[in-house]
Design a protein around this motif. Structure first.
Motif, short mmCIF file in Angstrom:
data_model
loop_
_atom_site.label_atom_id
_atom_site.label_comp_id
_atom_site.label_asym_id
_atom_site.label_seq_id
_atom_site.Cartn_x
_atom_site.Cartn_y
_atom_site.Cartn_z
N LEU A 26 0.86 -1.19 0.00
CA LEU A 26 0.00 0.00 0.00
C LEU A 26 0.89 1.23 0.00
O LEU A 26 1.94 1.24 0.65
N ILE A 27 0.46 2.26 -0.72
CA ILE A 27 1.16 3.53 -0.62
C ILE A 27 0.15 4.56 -0.13
O ILE A 27 -0.97 4.64 -0.65
N ILE A 28 0.52 5.29 0.88
CA ILE A 28 -0.42 6.20 1.53
C ILE A 28 -0.10 7.62 1.07
O ILE A 28 1.03 8.09 1.20
N TYR A 29 -1.12 8.25 0.49
CA TYR A 29 -0.94 9.59 -0.07
C TYR A 29 -1.80 10.59 0.67
O TYR A 29 -2.85 10.24 1.23
N GLU A 30 -1.42 11.82 0.59
CA GLU A 30 -2.27 12.94 0.97
C GLU A 30 -3.58 12.83 0.18
O GLU A 30 -3.58 12.47 -0.99
N TYR A 31 -4.71 13.12 0.85
CA TYR A 31 -5.98 13.07 0.13
C TYR A 31 -6.29 14.45 -0.45
O TYR A 31 -6.23 15.45 0.27
N VAL A 32 -6.57 14.49 -1.73
CA VAL A 32 -6.86 15.78 -2.38
C VAL A 32 -8.34 15.78 -2.73
O VAL A 32 -8.83 14.87 -3.41
N SER A 33 -9.04 16.82 -2.25
CA SER A 33 -10.50 16.76 -2.23
C SER A 33 -11.16 17.05 -3.57
O SER A 33 -12.25 16.58 -3.84
N GLY A 34 -10.52 17.85 -4.40
CA GLY A 34 -11.25 18.40 -5.53
C GLY A 34 -11.45 17.48 -6.73
O GLY A 34 -11.97 17.90 -7.76
N GLY A 35 -11.02 16.26 -6.65
CA GLY A 35 -11.20 15.34 -7.78
C GLY A 35 -10.13 15.54 -8.84
O GLY A 35 -9.25 16.39 -8.71
N SER A 36 -10.24 14.75 -9.89
CA SER A 36 -9.17 14.80 -10.89
C SER A 36 -9.51 15.76 -12.01
O SER A 36 -10.66 16.06 -12.29
N LEU A 37 -8.46 16.23 -12.62
CA LEU A 37 -8.59 17.13 -13.76
C LEU A 37 -9.39 16.46 -14.87
O LEU A 37 -10.20 17.10 -15.54
N TYR A 38 -9.18 15.17 -15.03
CA TYR A 38 -9.90 14.44 -16.07
C TYR A 38 -11.41 14.59 -15.88
O TYR A 38 -12.14 14.92 -16.81
N ASN A 39 -11.86 14.39 -14.63
CA ASN A 39 -13.30 14.51 -14.38
C ASN A 39 -13.79 15.92 -14.71
O ASN A 39 -14.84 16.09 -15.31
N LEU A 40 -13.02 16.91 -14.29
CA LEU A 40 -13.45 18.29 -14.53
C LEU A 40 -13.54 18.61 -16.02
O LEU A 40 -14.42 19.33 -16.46
N LEU A 41 -12.60 18.08 -16.77
CA LEU A 41 -12.57 18.43 -18.19
C LEU A 41 -13.58 17.62 -19.00
O LEU A 41 -14.17 18.13 -19.94
N HIS A 42 -13.73 16.35 -18.66
CA HIS A 42 -14.44 15.47 -19.59
C HIS A 42 -15.75 14.91 -19.08
O HIS A 42 -16.51 14.35 -19.85
N HIS A 58 8.39 11.17 -13.98
CA HIS A 58 7.02 10.82 -13.61
C HIS A 58 6.57 9.56 -14.32
O HIS A 58 6.02 8.66 -13.72
N TYR A 59 6.80 9.49 -15.59
CA TYR A 59 6.46 8.34 -16.46
C TYR A 59 4.99 8.20 -16.79
O TYR A 59 4.62 7.45 -17.68
N ASN A 60 4.11 8.82 -16.04
CA ASN A 60 2.70 8.47 -16.18
C ASN A 60 1.82 9.70 -16.03
O ASN A 60 0.80 9.68 -15.36
N LEU A 61 2.25 10.78 -16.68
CA LEU A 61 1.47 12.02 -16.57
C LEU A 61 0.23 11.92 -17.44
O LEU A 61 0.30 11.54 -18.60
N LYS A 62 -0.93 12.24 -16.86
CA LYS A 62 -2.18 12.30 -17.62
C LYS A 62 -3.20 13.02 -16.77
O LYS A 62 -3.01 13.19 -15.55
N SER A 63 -4.29 13.43 -17.37
CA SER A 63 -5.21 14.29 -16.65
C SER A 63 -5.83 13.58 -15.45
O SER A 63 -6.18 14.22 -14.47
N SER A 64 -5.95 12.25 -15.50
CA SER A 64 -6.54 11.58 -14.34
C SER A 64 -5.54 11.49 -13.18
O SER A 64 -5.92 11.11 -12.08
N ASN A 65 -4.30 11.82 -13.41
CA ASN A 65 -3.32 11.83 -12.33
C ASN A 65 -3.07 13.24 -11.80
O ASN A 65 -2.20 13.43 -10.97
#
Ligand SMILES: *[C@@H]1O[C@H](CO)[C@@H](O)[C@H](O)[C@H]1NC(C)=O
Ligand SMILES: *[C@@H]1O[C@H](CO)[C@@H](O)[C@H](O)[C@H]1NC(C)=O
Ligand SMILES: *[C@@H]1O[C@H](CO)[C@@H](O)[C@H](O)[C@H]1NC(C)=O
Length: 970
Positions: A757-773, A807-814
């Motif tokens: 498991l990797i534990i990340y900071e939780y970001v509330s606003g959702g992903s850019l992908y959702n906002l755009l598409h 990064h290797y894996n940049l995309k709007s859902s990230n």
């Protein structure tokens, strides 16, 4: 013609006048040799010592004089690279006895008068390029000539019938020319002749009668002509004949019985004719025979037992006849036999033991009807280099005693009925170069001990029932050029070590049950000519490399899971359309790959489906494990809370309570947090409702720490991380040190061998992908917000690159957005957790990043660097500006965002591609530079893309043009 003839003559008459006054002692020999030399090219200046000012030529190179007369008696200029004609100067050497000009490049016609020099005894013109026919008068006055060789020239025409005039000839060698016509009957009146060699011509007709008169005949060689008819009945009257070779003609009939009188004969070569009848019993009378070659005739019947009397016999070749019956046991007394070739007959019975006990070098019995077990005595001769028992009906096992034949170089047991396993003893044959056991009934594995056969060049085991895996240790056989294991029952995958066999030329693994993907390193094999893996169950992509780039379909067909261009089935790893297109072209037309697209699409979906299916299947097991494990984590962490960096090992004791069989210990590590405990606990962690999303590396869930602070937990898909715990921790800790306002902070990790498991900071606003598409989202981003996201993302990448992370894996859902709309880039650097940073794995892991992947992922030559992130960033920037996905699939076309934008930019119609949700509210002085920057970032060539720090600087300049500063504006 006449001019050419006269020139040397003029020279010949003028020259004495010129030199007469200076050197009164000048003799004919000097003159003759100078004229002889004048006709020649002497590239190595071998005749430099030939000086016309000398009184005598006796000290000249290649010249010898008779001490009594001081006249030239011998001219020996063999192998001096001389060229030109043999001129008439030589006719001046009245006392010449020996003329030897072999192995030069003399050309032109033979001089008709050459042999008229009365003293001549030996003339050797062999291995030159003399041409034309033998002149009419050539043989008419031979003086006392004993030796004549014109072998290996280009003399054509017939042998003149007056050859019979050279009655003193003892040796006549006209071999390897282009002589035709019949053998003149007068040839047998050369009663002094000891040796006649006319081999390698095109002499036809019958051998004239009268050979029996040749009482001095020692050797006759008529091999390789077109002679027909019978061997003369009286040949046995030439009692001194030692060597008879009439092979390679069209002679017929049975062997004349007079041959039995030739008790001196040591070589009898009758091969490649049409002799017939039985091999007569009297053959045993020719007791001096060392070589008996009856191959390729029509002999039949049994091999007579009298052959055992030929105790001088060294070579016996009876191959390609119709001999039947068993080998006579009497042959055991042919104790000098070295080479035995009985192949292509109809011999029956067992392989007799004497074959292995004599000191034979070569044993060939291929294509007979021999049967029974192959028994090799432990005391076998270790002189045997060739053992060819193929194409018989031998049965039983391959005896392990074969290792006694340490000298063996060639072993062929193919096409018999041999059963059992491949003996390990084969590995003891250090000299063996070829092993062919194909077409038998062998079972069991290929023993890894074969590695001991260090000289092996060809290993052919096809058409058996061999099972198991291809032993990796075969890579010790470094000389291997041919490996044929086809039509067996082999399983497993191709060992990567096969790629170490750099001499491999032909590989056939077809018609087995081999699986797995082909080791990429095979693409490096430099000498490969064929590689057949058809009819197996290989999967994945073909290696790249010269040979594999042009591999034929038939070599790889019928492997249902193989992919790549060669099988016309795309690999999930390759995104043909976006990558193949030329980015510098402004055209949006898509000529090359539209036809391939439906399958690409289909395949892509299929893979996605199978991954989710896998996840679903794995879910049940993992949820149970996860719930328990996480509870245990909580338990454990509580007892050791209040450390700024809490590390806790969950020991076996805890896990013993676990109903699962996983006995490995888990370890939770949180970076820089006061309270690391999970609050809502496990049920939330792996509850589907709390799933935030999933990507190439695993699913992400939301859960709470004890202080109520939410975190995002990424559960890595088991298969994606095979690294050791140590490597894993090293990489994750490195990522945990990164702190940037535009990065999703990595707060900790949890490791067991089966769950990471990797534990990340939780970001509330959702992903850019959702906002755009996602059209359901009501909020639309303004230009300013979009620009901020682009800039923030650029800053985060610049920061990553400064800290050596790709990064290797940049995309709007990230790209996540926090409450204030600030972008936070996640999922960075995870590719490093893969066991191998391998293009194939990378591109299949990140396959969802369709359109963001830089072309170097598909290229085999370009290095993957930070510049792949720059490419992804360029695509992302365009996506943000236009609101379109990087690649969209229309009915039967693919729309690649970069191409569309580039095309519109060329047409000055950029506004057409802007996101309609902006309702035209964007400043062109910012939009156009941003779009241009994004297009530069998507250059095909990595080195043409800017650094991310440059991108940040440019973006800041676009927003705050020169002369103004951020402070002034705000
Ligand atoms: C030898 O065997 C071949 C093949 O069976 C056959 O065609 C041929 O006629 C035979 N020759 C003689 C002389 O029997
Ligand atoms: C291959 O192996 C399978 C299963 O072990 C067996 O049923 C089959 O007969 C074998 N085929 C051959 C050609 O040996
Ligand atoms: C191939 O050869 C290299 C160099 O000889 C060696 O280091 C490597 O281990 C070999 N690879 C395999 C798979 O045998």
């Amino acid at each position: 013609m006449s001019f050419r003839l006269h020139l040397p003559l003029c020279f010949f008459f003028i020259l004495p006048l010129l030199v007469l006054s200076a050197t009164p002692a000048l003799n004919d020999d000097v003159l003759g040799l100078i004229v002889f030399k004048a006709d020649l090219e002497d590239p190595d200046s071998k005749l430099a010592s030939w000086n016309e000012d000398d009184d005598t030529p006796c000290n000249w190179f290649g010249v010898k004089c008779d001490p009594n007369s001081d006249r030239v008696s011998e001219l020996a200029l063999d192998g001096l690279s001389l060229s030109g004609k043999l001129g008439r100067g030589v006719l001046q050497l009245q006392n010449l006895q020996t003329l030897s000009l072999s192995r030069n490049n003399f050309s032109g016609f033979l001089i008709a008068e050459l042999l008229r020099l009365e003293s001549l005894r030996s003339v050797d013109l062999s291995h030159n390029s003399f041409s034309g026919s033998i002149p009419d008068g050539f043989f008419s006055q031979c003086g006392s000539l004993r030796f004549l060789s014109i072998a290996n020239n280009r003399i054509s025409g017939e042998i003149p019938s007056n050859v019979s005039s050279c009655s003193t000839l003892a040796t006549l060698n006209l071999s390897s020319n282009q002589l035709s016509g019949a053998l003149p009957s007068g040839i047998w009146s050369l009663s002094d002749l000891r040796s006649l060699d006319l081999s390698g011509n095109a002499i036809a007709g019958e051998i004239p009668a009268g050979i029996g008169r040749m009482f001095n005949f020692r050797s006759v060689n008529l091999r390789g002509n077109q002679l027909s008819g019978n061997l003369p009945e009286d040949i046995g009257d030439s009692l001194l004949l030692k060597d008879i070779d009439v092979g390679g003609n069209m002679l017929v009939g049975s062997l004349p019985s007079s041959l039995q009188r030739l008790s001196m004969c040591s070589y009898l070569g009758l091969g490649s004719n049409s002799f017939s009848g039985e091999l007569p019993d009297w053959i045993g009378e020719m007791t001096n025979l060392q070589t008996l070659d009856l191959s390729r005739n029509q002999f039949l019947g049994q091999i007579p037992g009298s052959i055992g009397r030929l105790q001088a016999l060294e070579g016996l070749n009876l191959s390609e006849n119709n001999f039947t019956g068993r080998l006579p046991e009497s042959m055991a007394s042919c104790t000098n036999l070295l080479d035995l070739d009985l192949s292509h007959n109809f011999l029956t019975g067992n392989l007799q033991q004497w074959i292995f006990l004599l000191r034979l070098r070569k044993i060939k019995v291929t294509e007979n009807k021999l049967s029974g077990f192959i028994q090799i005595p432990a005391a076998s001769s270790s002189t045997i280099t060739v053992l060819d028992l193929s194409r018989n009906t031998f049965s039983g096992n391959i005896p392990k005693e074969i290792s006694a034949i340490q000298s063996l170089q060639f072993l062929n047991l193919s096409s018999n009925r041999i059963s059992g396993t491949i003996p390990l003893a084969l590995g003891e044959l250090k000299a063996v170069e070829v092993i062919d056991l194909s077409g038998n009934q062998l079972i069991g594995n290929i023993p890894f001990e074969i590695e001991g056969a260090l000289s092996l060049k060809e290993l052919i085991l096809s058409k058996n029932s061999i099972s198991g895996e291809i032993p990796g240790k075969i890579s010790s056989c470094a000389s291997l050029t041919l490996l044929d294991l086809s039509q067996n029952n082999l399983t497993g995958s191709i060992p990567p070590s096969l790629a170490n066999l750099t001499n491999l030329q032909n590989v056939d693994l077809s018609l087995n049950k081999l699986t797995g993907s082909l080791p990429k390193q095979l693409g490096d094999l430099p000498h490969l000519l064929s590689f057949n893996i058809s009819y197996n169950n290989f999967s994945g992509d073909l290696p790249a490399g010269n040979f594999f780039n042009t591999i034929s379909f038939s070599s790889i067909s019928d492997n249902p899971d193989l992919c790549g261009a060669a099988v016309n089935r795309s690999c999930p790893a390759f995104l043909p359309k976006p990558i193949v297109l030329n980015p510098n072209s402004s055209s949006t037309s898509t000529p090359s790959s539209t036809s391939a697209l439906p399958t690409e699409n289909y395949h892509h979906k299929k893979i996605v489906f199978s991954i989710s299916a896998l996840v679903a299947i794995a879910a049940a097991a993992i949820i149970i494990l996860g719930v328990i494990t996480i509870s245990i984590i909580n338990l454990g962490v509580k007892t050791s809370a209040s450390h700024s960096a809490a590390a806790m090992a969950v020991t076996d004791d805890y896990l013993r309570q676990s109903p699962t069989t996983d006995s490995s210990s888990g370890k939770l590590v949180m970076f820089s947090r006061n309270d690391p405990e999970f609050c809502a606990g496990a049920h939330a962690l792996l509850n589907k409702d709390c799933e935030l999303g999933r990507g190439g590396f695993g699913a992400v869930y939301k859960t709470m720490l004890q202080d109520g602070r939410p975190v995002a937990i990424k559960k890595l898909t088991v298969s994606s991380v095979v690294k050791s715990q140590q490597d894993f921790e090293l990489e994750v800790k490195k990522l945990g040190k990164l702190q940037h306002p535009n990065l999703v902070t990595l707060e900790g990790y949890y490791w067991t061998s089966s769950l990471q498991l990797i534990i990340y900071e939780y970001v509330s606003g959702g992903s850019l992908y959702n906002l755009l598409h996602e059209s359901s989202k009501s909020k639309t981003l303004s230009w300013q917000e979009r620009f901020d996201i682009i800039l923030g993302t650029a800053k985060s990448l610049a920061y990553l690159h400064q800290h050596g992370v790709i990064h290797y894996n940049l995309k709007s859902s990230n790209v996540m957005l926090d409450d204030s709309g600030e972008p936070k880039v996640g999922d960075y650097g995870l590719a490093k957790l893969l066991p191998m940073l391998d293009r194939y794995v990378l591109s299949s892991k990140i396959q969802s990043a369709l359109g963001y992947m830089a072309p170097e992922f598909a290229s085999r030559t370009l290095v993957i660097s930070e510049k792949c992130d720059v490419y992804g960033f360029g695509v992302l920037a365009l996506e943000i500006v236009t609101g379109s996905k990087p690649v969209e699939y229309a009915e039967d076309d693919v729309i690649v965002l970069c191409d569309v934008v580039r095309g519109l930019l060329d047409l000055d119609r950029v506004e057409d591609c802007m996101d309609a949700k902006l309702c035209g509210k964007f400043p062109m002085e910012e939009t156009i530079p941003v779009i241009k920057l994004a297009l530069i970032c998507t250059s095909q060539v990595p080195s043409s893309r800017p650094e991310m720090t440059e991108v940040v600087n440019i973006l800041e300049l676009i927003r705050f043009p020169q002369g103004t500063s951020e402070e002034e504006l705000s």
